[in-house]
Design a protein around this motif. Sequence first.
Motif, mmCIF file in Angstrom:
data_model
loop_
_atom_site.group_PDB
_atom_site.id
_atom_site.type_symbol
_atom_site.label_atom_id
_atom_site.label_comp_id
_atom_site.label_asym_id
_atom_site.label_seq_id
_atom_site.Cartn_x
_atom_site.Cartn_y
_atom_site.Cartn_z
ATOM 1 N N ILE A 215 -41.140 -51.801 -43.904
ATOM 2 C CA ILE A 215 -41.940 -50.539 -44.112
ATOM 3 C C ILE A 215 -40.693 -49.861 -44.639
ATOM 4 C CG2 ILE A 215 -42.788 -48.559 -42.889
ATOM 5 C CD1 ILE A 215 -43.677 -50.064 -41.127
ATOM 6 N N THR A 216 -40.843 -49.513 -45.311
ATOM 7 C CA THR A 216 -39.576 -48.604 -46.275
ATOM 8 C C THR A 216 -40.444 -46.628 -46.608
ATOM 9 O OG1 THR A 216 -40.099 -49.383 -48.936
ATOM 10 C CG2 THR A 216 -38.572 -50.080 -47.606
ATOM 11 N N ASP A 217 -41.437 -46.513 -46.105
ATOM 12 C CA ASP A 217 -41.478 -45.264 -46.195
ATOM 13 C C ASP A 217 -41.069 -44.243 -45.749
ATOM 14 O OD1 ASP A 217 -43.607 -45.015 -48.819
ATOM 15 O OD2 ASP A 217 -44.392 -46.647 -47.533
ATOM 16 N N PRO A 218 -40.337 -43.122 -45.702
ATOM 17 C CA PRO A 218 -39.837 -41.924 -44.694
ATOM 18 C C PRO A 218 -40.563 -41.382 -43.740
ATOM 19 C CG PRO A 218 -40.030 -41.008 -47.314
ATOM 20 C CD PRO A 218 -40.876 -42.209 -47.583
ATOM 21 N N VAL A 219 -41.212 -42.157 -43.739
ATOM 22 C CA VAL A 219 -42.250 -41.417 -42.381
ATOM 23 C C VAL A 219 -41.573 -42.616 -40.757
ATOM 24 C CG1 VAL A 219 -44.296 -41.413 -43.753
ATOM 25 C CG2 VAL A 219 -43.638 -43.318 -42.486
ATOM 26 N N LYS A 220 -42.004 -41.640 -39.625
ATOM 27 C CA LYS A 220 -42.268 -42.004 -38.455
ATOM 28 C C LYS A 220 -42.812 -43.310 -38.401
ATOM 29 C CE LYS A 220 -44.326 -39.754 -34.351
ATOM 30 N NZ LYS A 220 -45.161 -39.808 -33.347
ATOM 31 N N VAL A 221 -42.220 -43.910 -37.301
ATOM 32 C CA VAL A 221 -42.488 -45.522 -37.322
ATOM 33 C C VAL A 221 -42.958 -45.445 -36.310
ATOM 34 C CG1 VAL A 221 -42.163 -48.153 -37.543
ATOM 35 C CG2 VAL A 221 -41.568 -46.238 -39.772
ATOM 36 N N ARG A 222 -44.094 -46.112 -35.314
ATOM 37 C CA ARG A 222 -44.393 -46.292 -33.720
ATOM 38 C C ARG A 222 -45.354 -48.199 -34.684
ATOM 39 N NH1 ARG A 222 -45.691 -42.125 -30.693
ATOM 40 N NH2 ARG A 222 -43.177 -41.027 -31.147
ATOM 41 N N LEU A 223 -44.611 -49.312 -33.454
ATOM 42 C CA LEU A 223 -44.947 -50.523 -34.272
ATOM 43 C C LEU A 223 -45.537 -50.476 -32.634
ATOM 44 C CD1 LEU A 223 -43.008 -52.114 -36.380
ATOM 45 C CD2 LEU A 223 -45.488 -50.882 -37.077
ATOM 46 N N ILE A 224 -46.673 -51.228 -31.840
ATOM 47 C CA ILE A 224 -47.090 -51.366 -30.573
ATOM 48 C C ILE A 224 -47.088 -53.061 -30.637
ATOM 49 C CG2 ILE A 224 -48.901 -50.257 -28.721
ATOM 50 C CD1 ILE A 224 -49.153 -48.137 -30.801
ATOM 51 N N ASP A 225 -47.894 -53.192 -31.438
ATOM 52 C CA ASP A 225 -48.579 -54.463 -31.693
ATOM 53 C C ASP A 225 -49.239 -55.538 -32.146
ATOM 54 O OD1 ASP A 225 -48.527 -57.165 -29.628
ATOM 55 O OD2 ASP A 225 -50.880 -56.268 -28.295
ATOM 56 N N ALA A 226 -49.498 -57.075 -32.134
ATOM 57 C CA ALA A 226 -49.976 -57.095 -33.640
ATOM 58 C C ALA A 226 -51.141 -58.151 -33.378
ATOM 59 C CB ALA A 226 -48.884 -57.872 -34.486
ATOM 60 N N LEU A 227 -52.162 -58.818 -33.485
ATOM 61 C CA LEU A 227 -53.158 -59.174 -33.037
ATOM 62 C C LEU A 227 -53.476 -60.375 -34.428
ATOM 63 C CD1 LEU A 227 -55.923 -56.240 -31.291
ATOM 64 C CD2 LEU A 227 -54.029 -57.948 -30.553
ATOM 65 N N LEU A 228 -53.746 -62.048 -33.647
ATOM 66 C CA LEU A 228 -53.645 -63.110 -34.702
ATOM 67 C C LEU A 228 -54.505 -64.006 -34.105
ATOM 68 C CD1 LEU A 228 -52.817 -63.862 -37.361
ATOM 69 C CD2 LEU A 228 -50.228 -65.888 -35.964
ATOM 70 N N THR A 229 -55.160 -63.750 -35.200
ATOM 71 C CA THR A 229 -56.502 -64.428 -34.668
ATOM 72 C C THR A 229 -56.043 -66.077 -35.793
ATOM 73 O OG1 THR A 229 -57.480 -63.871 -37.099
ATOM 74 C CG2 THR A 229 -58.545 -62.443 -34.734
ATOM 75 N N VAL A 230 -56.545 -66.474 -34.728
ATOM 76 C CA VAL A 230 -56.054 -68.185 -35.439
ATOM 77 C C VAL A 230 -56.920 -69.294 -34.382
ATOM 78 C CG1 VAL A 230 -53.883 -70.219 -35.418
ATOM 79 C CG2 VAL A 230 -53.066 -67.347 -35.313
ATOM 80 N N GLN A 231 -56.808 -70.543 -35.732
ATOM 81 C CA GLN A 231 -58.343 -71.315 -34.943
ATOM 82 C C GLN A 231 -57.457 -72.587 -35.657
ATOM 83 O OE1 GLN A 231 -61.704 -70.647 -37.443
ATOM 84 N NE2 GLN A 231 -62.545 -69.677 -35.603
ATOM 85 N N GLU A 232 -57.437 -73.609 -34.580
ATOM 86 C CA GLU A 232 -57.033 -74.893 -35.165
ATOM 87 C C GLU A 232 -58.410 -76.019 -36.296
ATOM 88 O OE1 GLU A 232 -55.770 -78.063 -32.004
ATOM 89 O OE2 GLU A 232 -55.155 -76.867 -31.123
#
Length: 108
Positions: free
Chosen positions: A91-108
């Motif tokens: 992220i490079t935009d001049p805004v407040k950034v607050r990252l909380i988590d990331a959810l990834l869906t994965v299958q074998e």
Amino acid sequence: MSNPIRRLRRSPHIRNDFRVLTYGSLELLAEVGVGNAAGSLPQVALRWSDTDGRTWSNERWQTLGAIGKRKTRVVWQRLGQSESRLFEIVITDPVKVRLIDALLTVQE
């Protein structure tokens, strides 16, 4: 004009005994709807590497939402297959950034 602040987060390697994994979606949980005074939509870029960070995919962009759009979802779909992968967001935009988590869906 000043240089933008480049905020970068990279995941650890995602692998399962080097079996091929299918990556369905990645949802970034962040404070959204912060926008900026100029009215532009702040953006976040996702890219990934299947070569331990030596080469990277093209960037795929999503918005973090206009000011007040607090229900904006930041989701990338159909992320392909790999035996081992790193994900990176920028992220490079001049805004407040607050990252909380990331959810990834994965299958074998």
